[in-house]
Design an enzyme around this catalytic site. Structure first.
Site, mmCIF file in Angstrom:
data_model
loop_
_atom_site.group_PDB
_atom_site.id
_atom_site.type_symbol
_atom_site.label_atom_id
_atom_site.label_comp_id
_atom_site.label_asym_id
_atom_site.label_seq_id
_atom_site.Cartn_x
_atom_site.Cartn_y
_atom_site.Cartn_z
ATOM 1 C CG ASP A 188 27.168 41.611 50.999
ATOM 2 O OD1 ASP A 188 28.227 41.263 51.554
ATOM 3 O OD2 ASP A 188 26.829 41.188 49.893
ATOM 4 C CG HIS A 200 28.740 52.473 48.299
ATOM 5 N ND1 HIS A 200 29.816 53.321 48.451
ATOM 6 C CD2 HIS A 200 29.221 51.226 48.540
ATOM 7 C CE1 HIS A 200 30.897 52.606 48.747
ATOM 8 N NE2 HIS A 200 30.556 51.333 48.820
HETATM 9 P P1 IMP Z 1 31.706 42.428 51.584
HETATM 10 O O1 IMP Z 1 30.582 43.414 51.711
HETATM 11 O O2 IMP Z 1 32.348 42.105 52.884
HETATM 12 O O3 IMP Z 1 31.327 41.233 50.768
HETATM 13 O O4 IMP Z 1 32.893 43.126 50.780
HETATM 14 C C1 IMP Z 1 32.686 44.219 49.988
HETATM 15 C C2 IMP Z 1 33.869 44.419 49.049
HETATM 16 O O5 IMP Z 1 33.448 45.345 48.048
HETATM 17 C C3 IMP Z 1 35.094 45.050 49.724
HETATM 18 O O6 IMP Z 1 36.007 44.097 50.181
HETATM 19 C C4 IMP Z 1 35.663 45.888 48.591
HETATM 20 O O7 IMP Z 1 36.437 45.083 47.746
HETATM 21 C C5 IMP Z 1 34.420 46.337 47.834
HETATM 22 N N1 IMP Z 1 33.908 47.615 48.372
HETATM 23 C C6 IMP Z 1 32.753 47.816 49.050
HETATM 24 N N2 IMP Z 1 32.642 49.104 49.415
HETATM 25 C C7 IMP Z 1 33.758 49.704 48.983
HETATM 26 C C8 IMP Z 1 34.227 51.045 49.101
HETATM 27 O O8 IMP Z 1 33.611 51.939 49.709
HETATM 28 N N3 IMP Z 1 35.414 51.283 48.527
HETATM 29 C C9 IMP Z 1 36.129 50.338 47.866
HETATM 30 N N4 IMP Z 1 35.758 49.070 47.758
HETATM 31 C C10 IMP Z 1 34.560 48.758 48.313
#
Ligand code: IMP
Length: 210
Positions: free
Chosen positions: A69, A189
Site C-alpha cells: 500500500d 520507496h
Molecule cells: P494503492 O497502494 O493501490 O492504494 O495505490 C497507490 C497510489 O499511490 C497509486 O495509484 C499512485 O497514485 C500512488 N503511487 C504509489 N506509488 C507510486 C509511484 O511509485 N509512483 C507514482 N505514484 C505512486
C-alpha cells in the site's frame, strides 16, 4: 517459496515488482489471474490497508501473498493525499478499461491545483509491504520505505506511473518519470521496502543469496 500472489492489479506497481524480483527466480501472480477481486482500502493507515489486502489474497488463493500500500504524502496538505492517493480525484468507479490512466491524470490535476501559489512543495512517497505466509498468519512480515522529493507544476518524463511526472528528486534533479526503471527501483520507496523484505527473507533462509 517461488510463487507468491500479489494483491494488486495496478500495472505500474506490477511492472516494478516483476523487474525487481526477476533476478531472484520468484514468480509473482497477480490476484486477478486467480479470479480474486480487489478488496476495499477503507483504513486510515497504509499498513492496515496492506494487511487487509494481503490477508484477503492469501485466504482466497491458499498461497503466500503480499500487498503493497503506497501513496504520496504532501507536507503543505498535511500528508494528503496519503492513503487516498489512488483515487484522490473523483471519477468513474475502478475496473473500467482505461480508468487508471485517466484517474492518474485527474489526481495530478487536483494535486497541482491545490498546490497553486504554495511555496512549500515537499512531499514523500511511502510504501509498506505486508507478506502473509498463509491467510491466518499471525506474524506477517511488514517492511516500509520512503522517498523524499517535491511536487512541481509541469510534468516531465514518460516513465513510471501515477504522480511520477510531477515528483522531482533533488538528488537526481529529475522527476521519477525521467528516471530509467532501474534507477527508480534502486532509489524508490517501493524499492527500499522490497529490499528490506528480501533481507528479512534471506535472514530467515526462505530465499538464498541470488
Ligand atoms: P494503492 O497502494 O493501490 O492504494 O495505490 C497507490 C497510489 O499511490 C497509486 O495509484 C499512485 O497514485 C500512488 N503511487 C504509489 N506509488 C507510486 C509511484 O511509485 N509512483 C507514482 N505514484 C505512486
Amino acid at each position: 517459496m517461488k510463487k507468491i500472489v500479489i494483491a494488486s492489479n495496478n500495472p505500474g506497481k506490477l511492472r516494478e515488482f516483476e523487474q525487481m524480483l526477476a533476478p531472484l527466480d520468484i514468480e509473482i501472480i497477480p490476484q486477478s489471474q486467480l479470479g480474486i477481486p480487489e478488496t476495499g482500502e477503507p483504513h486510515a493507515t497504509f499498513v492496515e490497508n496492506a494487511l487487509a489486502k494481503a490477508r484477503h489474497a492469501s485466504r482466497l488463493s491458499g498461497m503466500p501473498a503480499f500487498a503493497d500500500d503506497s501513496g504520496i504524502c504532501v507536507a503543505a496538505l498535511g500528508g494528503e493525499p496519503g492513503v487516498h492517493s489512488a483515487r484522490f480525484a473523483d471519477g468513474p468507479p475502478p475496473g473500467a478499461a482505461g480508468v487508471r490512466d485517466d484517474q492518474d491524470q485527474r489526481n495530478n490535476e487536483k494535486l497541482i491545483a491545490l498546490l497553486k501559489d504554495r511555496r512549500d512543495r515537499r512531499a514523500h512517497y511511502y510504501c509498506v509491504i505486508v507478506l502473509m505466509r498463509h491467510g491466518e498468519d499471525p506474524e506477517p512480515l511488514i517492511v516500509e520505505g520512503r522517498w523524499h522529493g517535491e511536487v512541481i507544476d509541469t510534468p516531465r518524463g514518460a516513465n513510471g506511473f501515477g504522480y511520477d511526472p510531477y515528483f522531482r528528486l533533488p538528488e537526481f534533479n529529475r522527476t521519477a518519470a525521467e528516471l530509467a526503471p532501474e534507477e527508480k527501483n534502486a532509489a524508490s520507496h517501493r524499492g527500499k521496502a522490497l529490499a528490506a523484505l528480501l533481507a528479512r527473507l534471506r535472514a530467515a533462509r526462505v530465499i538464498g543469496n541470488e
